[in-house]
Design an enzyme around this catalytic site. Structure first.
Site, mmCIF file in Angstrom:
data_model
loop_
_atom_site.group_PDB
_atom_site.id
_atom_site.type_symbol
_atom_site.label_atom_id
_atom_site.label_comp_id
_atom_site.label_asym_id
_atom_site.label_seq_id
_atom_site.Cartn_x
_atom_site.Cartn_y
_atom_site.Cartn_z
ATOM 1 C CG ASP A 74 36.108 35.790 0.569
ATOM 2 O OD1 ASP A 74 36.727 36.856 0.832
ATOM 3 O OD2 ASP A 74 36.211 34.767 1.251
ATOM 4 C CE LYS A 117 32.489 42.454 11.369
ATOM 5 N NZ LYS A 117 32.142 41.588 10.278
ATOM 6 C CE LYS A 144 37.859 44.092 20.392
ATOM 7 N NZ LYS A 144 36.615 44.835 20.590
ATOM 8 C CB VAL A 147 24.246 44.655 23.672
ATOM 9 C CG1 VAL A 147 23.372 43.603 24.336
ATOM 10 C CG2 VAL A 147 24.936 45.506 24.709
ATOM 11 C CB SER A 181 27.469 42.018 17.931
ATOM 12 O OG SER A 181 28.556 42.210 18.804
#
Length: 191
Positions: A80, A104, A146, A188, A190
């Site tokens: 991690d 995400k 974003k 596309v 994902s």
């Protein structure tokens, strides 16, 4: 043709770490990198099930079993980005890091902002600090569109992560790591 040769020189016989390596982008990176014959692709993820699924994909099975042409070792590891000690182990002797690990999903980040910050901001800071410590030559962060004028926890946390990556090489002129980032839009197929 010249570009292909440049990429070949960039990745041939290199040891590469991909954080978040079993996600959509990580798997895409593995597929794109294999033809350039890196020495090692170490895939780090905190999702045991995604390792199982990735190892059973036909193209990976074919690579692993190969016909004597296999030149890249694929190594899947649990870890991690929130855990600096684990990153330190994963990044030993690595030449290039692709940092794709992140939370995400907009709605999940909105419902879990503390974890989004821990993963996207603190996790990125950990990866950067360990990359510098381990003298990694190149660090490429995968970000999101974003982060442009963010209005969500996802966008804000990724923007902060970007700022960390952009400024990582400015604090100490002796740092040899080259830091860069790329923003992806919706991809596309994902997750």
């Amino acid at each position: 043709m010249k570009f292909e040769k440049s990429l070949s020189n960039e990745f041939r016989q290199k040891k590469i770490l991909i954080t978040g390596g079993t996600g959509s982008i990580g798997i895409g990176l593995i597929k794109q990198l294999l033809p350039y014959k890196p020495k090692l692709i170490r895939v780090l993820t905190n999702d045991e099930n995604s390792i199982f699924e990735a190892k059973n994909k036909e193209w990976i099975e074919n690579h692993q079993l190969g016909t004597g042409q296999k030149s890249t070792k694929l190594c899947f590891e649990i870890g991690d980005v929130r855990d600096r000690n684990r990153l330190d182990l994963a990044m030993r002797s690595i030449d290039i890091v692709f940092h794709a690990a992140a939370m995400k999903h907009v709605d999940i980040c909105e419902d879990n902002p503390f974890d989004a910050v821990k993963t996207n901001v603190v996790g990125t800071s950990n990866v950067i600090e360990v990359a510098v410590k381990q003298n990694v030559s190149k660090f490429i962060m995968i970000s999101t569109d974003k982060a442009t004028m963010p209005s969500t926890t996802l966008g804000a946390s990724k923007l902060l992560a970007e700022r960390l990556a952009i400024n990582a090489g400015l604090y100490d002129k002796s740092v040899k790591t080259i830091f860069s980032l790329v923003r992806f839009g919706n991809v596309v197929g994902s997750r």
